[in-house]
Design a protein around this motif. Structure first.
Motif, PDB file in Angstrom:
ATOM      1  N   ASN A 100      46.061 -26.083  -5.511  1.00  0.00           N
ATOM      2  CA  ASN A 100      46.903 -25.870  -3.865  1.00  0.00           C
ATOM      3  C   ASN A 100      47.781 -27.314  -3.406  1.00  0.00           C
ATOM      4  O   ASN A 100      47.739 -27.418  -2.146  1.00  0.00           O
ATOM      5  N   ARG A 101      47.348 -28.592  -4.001  1.00  0.00           N
ATOM      6  CA  ARG A 101      47.405 -29.925  -3.997  1.00  0.00           C
ATOM      7  C   ARG A 101      49.543 -29.512  -4.047  1.00  0.00           C
ATOM      8  O   ARG A 101      49.453 -30.469  -2.726  1.00  0.00           O
ATOM      9  N   THR A 102      49.765 -29.096  -4.912  1.00  0.00           N
ATOM     10  CA  THR A 102      51.464 -29.149  -4.471  1.00  0.00           C
ATOM     11  C   THR A 102      51.725 -27.626  -4.414  1.00  0.00           C
ATOM     12  O   THR A 102      51.025 -27.348  -5.512  1.00  0.00           O
ATOM     13  N   PRO A 103      52.787 -27.434  -3.690  1.00  0.00           N
ATOM     14  CA  PRO A 103      54.025 -26.622  -4.474  1.00  0.00           C
ATOM     15  C   PRO A 103      54.208 -25.782  -5.669  1.00  0.00           C
ATOM     16  O   PRO A 103      55.319 -24.809  -5.749  1.00  0.00           O
ATOM     17  N   LEU A 104      54.580 -26.737  -6.292  1.00  0.00           N
ATOM     18  CA  LEU A 104      55.332 -27.026  -7.219  1.00  0.00           C
ATOM     19  C   LEU A 104      54.959 -25.757  -9.028  1.00  0.00           C
ATOM     20  O   LEU A 104      53.299 -25.364  -8.313  1.00  0.00           O
ATOM     21  N   ALA A 105      55.733 -24.477  -9.113  1.00  0.00           N
ATOM     22  CA  ALA A 105      54.908 -23.662 -10.332  1.00  0.00           C
ATOM     23  C   ALA A 105      53.734 -23.118  -9.873  1.00  0.00           C
ATOM     24  O   ALA A 105      52.517 -23.804 -10.769  1.00  0.00           O
ATOM     25  N   HIS A 106      53.189 -22.942  -8.878  1.00  0.00           N
ATOM     26  CA  HIS A 106      51.788 -22.008  -8.754  1.00  0.00           C
ATOM     27  C   HIS A 106      51.327 -21.587 -10.139  1.00  0.00           C
ATOM     28  O   HIS A 106      51.956 -20.242 -10.632  1.00  0.00           O
ATOM     29  N   LEU A 107      50.069 -21.881 -10.339  1.00  0.00           N
ATOM     30  CA  LEU A 107      49.403 -21.412 -11.594  1.00  0.00           C
ATOM     31  C   LEU A 107      48.458 -20.034 -10.856  1.00  0.00           C
ATOM     32  O   LEU A 107      48.751 -18.953 -11.720  1.00  0.00           O
ATOM     33  N   ILE A 108      48.060 -19.742  -9.757  1.00  0.00           N
ATOM     34  CA  ILE A 108      47.713 -18.626  -9.002  1.00  0.00           C
ATOM     35  C   ILE A 108      48.713 -17.802  -7.937  1.00  0.00           C
ATOM     36  O   ILE A 108      48.471 -18.786  -6.922  1.00  0.00           O
ATOM     37  N   PRO A 109      49.136 -17.226  -8.297  1.00  0.00           N
ATOM     38  CA  PRO A 109      50.139 -16.093  -7.921  1.00  0.00           C
ATOM     39  C   PRO A 109      49.674 -16.022  -6.200  1.00  0.00           C
ATOM     40  O   PRO A 109      48.612 -16.276  -6.224  1.00  0.00           O
ATOM     41  N   GLN A 110      50.512 -15.987  -5.375  1.00  0.00           N
ATOM     42  CA  GLN A 110      50.319 -15.887  -3.893  1.00  0.00           C
ATOM     43  C   GLN A 110      50.296 -14.799  -3.186  1.00  0.00           C
ATOM     44  O   GLN A 110      48.848 -14.162  -3.107  1.00  0.00           O
ATOM     45  N   ASP A 111      51.301 -14.295  -4.101  1.00  0.00           N
ATOM     46  CA  ASP A 111      50.123 -12.252  -4.047  1.00  0.00           C
ATOM     47  C   ASP A 111      49.027 -12.275  -4.312  1.00  0.00           C
ATOM     48  O   ASP A 111      48.754 -12.153  -5.638  1.00  0.00           O
ATOM     49  N   HIS A 112      48.743 -10.896  -3.409  1.00  0.00           N
ATOM     50  CA  HIS A 112      47.371 -10.930  -3.662  1.00  0.00           C
ATOM     51  C   HIS A 112      46.651 -10.149  -4.604  1.00  0.00           C
ATOM     52  O   HIS A 112      45.530 -10.615  -6.117  1.00  0.00           O
ATOM     53  N   SER A 113      47.752  -9.278  -5.264  1.00  0.00           N
ATOM     54  CA  SER A 113      46.534  -8.209  -6.362  1.00  0.00           C
ATOM     55  C   SER A 113      47.300  -9.301  -7.678  1.00  0.00           C
ATOM     56  O   SER A 113      46.439  -8.812  -8.698  1.00  0.00           O
ATOM     57  N   ALA A 114      48.660  -9.859  -7.127  1.00  0.00           N
ATOM     58  CA  ALA A 114      48.861 -10.643  -9.271  1.00  0.00           C
ATOM     59  C   ALA A 114      47.134 -11.849  -9.210  1.00  0.00           C
ATOM     60  O   ALA A 114      46.963 -11.778 -10.194  1.00  0.00           O
ATOM     61  N   LYS A 115      47.149 -12.401  -8.207  1.00  0.00           N
ATOM     62  CA  LYS A 115      45.469 -13.046  -8.166  1.00  0.00           C
ATOM     63  C   LYS A 115      44.467 -12.653  -8.558  1.00  0.00           C
ATOM     64  O   LYS A 115      44.193 -13.386  -9.005  1.00  0.00           O
ATOM     65  N   ILE A 116      44.678 -11.650  -8.039  1.00  0.00           N
ATOM     66  CA  ILE A 116      43.238 -11.418  -8.721  1.00  0.00           C
ATOM     67  C   ILE A 116      43.317 -10.330  -9.647  1.00  0.00           C
ATOM     68  O   ILE A 116      42.209 -10.762 -10.492  1.00  0.00           O
TER      69      ILE A 116
END
Ligand SMILES: N[C@@H](CCC(=O)N[C@@H](CS)C(=O)NCC(=O)O)C(=O)O
Length: 203
Positions: free
Chosen positions: A72-88
């Protein structure tokens, strides 16, 4: 920011890979946990690595908290998806990969005790977790290139780190033969400089 880490820790490797993938400047501070003056306990009461020391002196642990912070320090290429289901799902992959690490490390540590003091039932129990965990990871990956939604994520990094640990300490296990999907994923991971350059070296 400074990361207290050791080269062979799969949890610390996860953080190191995330820092490189996110292009975040982190000063790497190698530590030896067995040293009496090892600084880890001053920053993490549990005495475990990795620990991330922030600019204001506060510290973050464990690896799951640190990777979320870095992501969350940078918006560059999120490694944890923002979408809740994908994140889980990404976090479940991470939980299983880390859990296999926990069991694999516990068995190694037990096996390092003097032979007559070793608890063979405890080792067998941990190895059962490793075997079942690897089978589940292999089955879940199937023919996909990446773990979740065929997009590179923290799930792939966590998976790569447990496989790297097996390559270091469990060469006798022949996991690449037994789990071909995992072997293929590992080859793909090794093409990434972030992963290749953080490979553990046996001590
Ligand atoms: N759940 C923790 C596990 C950390 C961990 O167990 N690290 C090991 C090194 S690989 C450690 O510091 N062990 C020392 C101890 O347990 O006292 C994380 O994800 O950071």
């Amino acid at each position: 920011m400074k990361l207290l880490y050791s080269n062979t820790s799969p949890y610390a490797r996860k953080v190191r890979v995330v820092a490189v993938e996110k292009r975040i400047d982190v000063t790497m501070v190698p530590v030896v946990l067995a040293d009496p003056d090892c600084p880890v306990k001053d920053h993490n009461p549990l005495g475990k690595i990795p620990v991330l020391i922030l600019a204001d002196g506060d510290s973050l642990y464990d690896s799951r908290v640190i990777v979320e912070y870095l992501d969350n320090r940078t918006p560059l290429a999120h490694l944890i998806p923002q979408d809740h289901s994908a994140k889980i799902w990404v976090r479940r992959w991470e939980a299983l990969a880390d859990g296999v690490c926990d069991a694999a490390i516990a068995a190694v540590l037990e096996g390092r005790r003097p032979e007559d003091a070793q608890d063979t039932a405890a080792i067998a129990k941990q190895l059962g977790k490793v075997e079942r965990g690897l089978k589940a990871l292999n089955d879940d990956l199937g023919n996909n290139k990446w773990c979740v939604n065929d997009t590179f994520s923290l799930a792939d990094i966590a998976l790569g780190c447990v496989l790297g640990y097996l390559d270091l300490r469990y060469q006798h296990l022949d996991w690449k033969q037994q789990y071909p999907n995992l072997a293929r994923h590992y080859v793909a991971m090794l093409k990434r400089p972030s992963f290749k350059d953080t490979a553990p070296v046996s001590n």
